[in-house]
Design a protein around this motif. Structure first.
Motif, short mmCIF file in Angstrom:
data_model
loop_
_atom_site.label_atom_id
_atom_site.label_comp_id
_atom_site.label_asym_id
_atom_site.label_seq_id
_atom_site.Cartn_x
_atom_site.Cartn_y
_atom_site.Cartn_z
N PHE A 33 0.84 -1.20 0.00
CA PHE A 33 0.00 0.00 0.00
C PHE A 33 0.88 1.25 0.00
N PHE A 34 2.01 1.19 0.68
CA PHE A 34 2.97 2.30 0.67
C PHE A 34 3.46 2.54 -0.75
N LEU A 35 3.80 1.47 -1.46
CA LEU A 35 4.18 1.57 -2.87
C LEU A 35 3.07 2.24 -3.69
N SER A 95 4.97 9.68 -8.63
CA SER A 95 5.75 9.20 -9.77
C SER A 95 7.19 9.69 -9.69
N THR A 96 8.06 9.08 -10.49
CA THR A 96 9.44 9.54 -10.59
C THR A 96 9.51 10.77 -11.50
N SER A 122 3.41 15.60 -9.52
CA SER A 122 3.16 14.38 -8.75
C SER A 122 3.95 14.40 -7.44
N GLY A 123 5.21 14.88 -7.52
CA GLY A 123 6.02 14.96 -6.31
C GLY A 123 5.44 15.91 -5.28
N ILE A 124 4.84 17.01 -5.76
CA ILE A 124 4.23 17.99 -4.86
C ILE A 124 2.97 17.41 -4.22
N ILE A 125 2.12 16.78 -5.06
CA ILE A 125 0.88 16.18 -4.54
C ILE A 125 1.21 15.06 -3.54
N LYS A 127 6.70 4.74 -10.11
CA LYS A 127 6.66 5.04 -8.67
C LYS A 127 8.08 5.40 -8.23
N SER A 128 8.19 6.40 -7.37
CA SER A 128 9.48 6.99 -7.03
C SER A 128 10.14 6.33 -5.81
N LEU A 129 11.30 5.74 -6.04
CA LEU A 129 12.08 5.18 -4.93
C LEU A 129 12.69 6.30 -4.08
#
Length: 326
Positions: free
Chosen positions: A104-106, A111-112, A137-140, A273-275
């Motif tokens: 669920f965390f994933l 996004s990357t 996406s990073g901001i959201i 998905k961003s590592l």
């Protein structure tokens, strides 16, 4: 045929897990270095530099293709979590609940940025659209990822203190991003010149977070109860999730009559998905939880697989475009 050379970062991830298994706890007792302090400072700098990279003018200009943007963000922050949510009642209270939280965390991650844009560019997709959606996406994600995880971690995991997490989110993530965004105009040339070095810095901090997380897990003995069958099932579930979303975004693009370029961007940016975000969010959300290593496993597996498969797919799409008549 070009010989495949393993990415140093992917190799580094496995190396950190191995070191954590062989020699856990380095720097975690404040000797010889204060590993936790190094990671905290690193997380602040990652998000400060992330804010510096964001160009407010480009973000504003990229809002015109709203249909594609909405489709990508709904996929990232709604479709992914909704695909994992139905399995919670089945696994709640079992030994596999920690794996579900990791999945669920994933699903809740943004996004990357870099890999999304690079792969969209190789495949011949909508590059400005990829840049806009990866950035937004990073901001959201700064808000949505803690929101989704807070629904299940509050009171469910020993060591999770939401008030403490909220303070860390503000001081380590939100304030640095805002500060970077405000200073973008003054440092835009500097940030452009040093992008490769900053990318390497991000990866080094992630490797330290992975080491610390897995050290805690190994020291607590959490992996002694995890079977190879369970790890194999987790890997299969991660890959299955990837292909479900990849095919769904392709179907959605056809139904909405997207152009080839927009379809590529939806599929590539929507499935990523961003590592980077996963690692730094994990250090904030799971800092006091012994099973942090398990929570990071799904995103590590997903990150490796998405890079492998999307890079192959991007090159196939590029060749197909070259063969197609003008």
């Amino acid at each position: 045929m070009k010989k495949y050379i393993p990415d140093w970062f992917i190799s580094g991830l496995f190396l950190m897990i191995l070191i954590a298994w062989l020699k856990p706890g380095i720097g975690m007792d404040l000797q010889p270095v204060h590993l936790g302090l190094v990671i905290d400072i690193g997380v602040i700098l990652i998000f400060f530099f992330y804010g510096l990279k964001l160009d407010p003018a480009k973000l504003k200009a990229g809002m015109s293709n709203w249909k594609m943007h909405v489709a990508i963000q709904l996929t990232t922050f709604l479709l992914f979590p909704l695909l994992i949510l139905p399995f919670y009642p089945l696994l709640e209270g079992t030994n596999l609940e920690m794996f579900w939280i990791g999945m669920f965390f994933l699903a809740a991650l943004p996004s990357t940025v870099s890999s999304s844009v690079v792969m969209v560019s190789i495949a011949g997709g909508n590059i400005p659209g990829a840049i806009f959606n990866a950035s937004i996406s990073g901001i959201i994600g700064i808000l949505m990822t803690p929101f989704w995880m807070g629904l299940f971690l509050t009171g469910a995991e020993e060591g999770f203190d939401f008030s403490h997490v909220l303070v860390q989110l503000i001081t380590q993530i939100i304030v640095p991003v805002v500060a970077g965004l405000l200073l973008h105009r003054y440092f835009v040339r500097w940030i452009t010149r040093h992008l490769p070095k900053l990318a390497a810095f991000d990866k080094i901090i992630i490797l330290l977070i992975v080491y610390e997380s897995f050290s805690r897990s190994f020291m607590s003995g959490i992996f002694t109860s995890v079977s190879w069958l369970a790890l194999g099932g987790l890997s299969l579930a991660v890959v299955l999730l990837f292909f479900i979303v990849l095919n769904f975004t392709g179907w959605t693009a056809k139904k909405l009559h997207f152009t080839r370029e927009d379809r590529i961007t939806l599929q590539f940016a929507g499935t990523k998905k961003s590592l980077v975000h996963g690692s730094v969010f994990a250090s904030v959300l799971f800092g006091g939880i012994s099973g942090a290593g398990i929570f990071l496993l799904p995103i590590m597996i997903y990150h490796s697989y998405q890079l492998f498969y999307i890079s192959i797919l991007a090159r196939k799409m590029a060749k197909k475009k070259l063969k197609s008549p003008a």
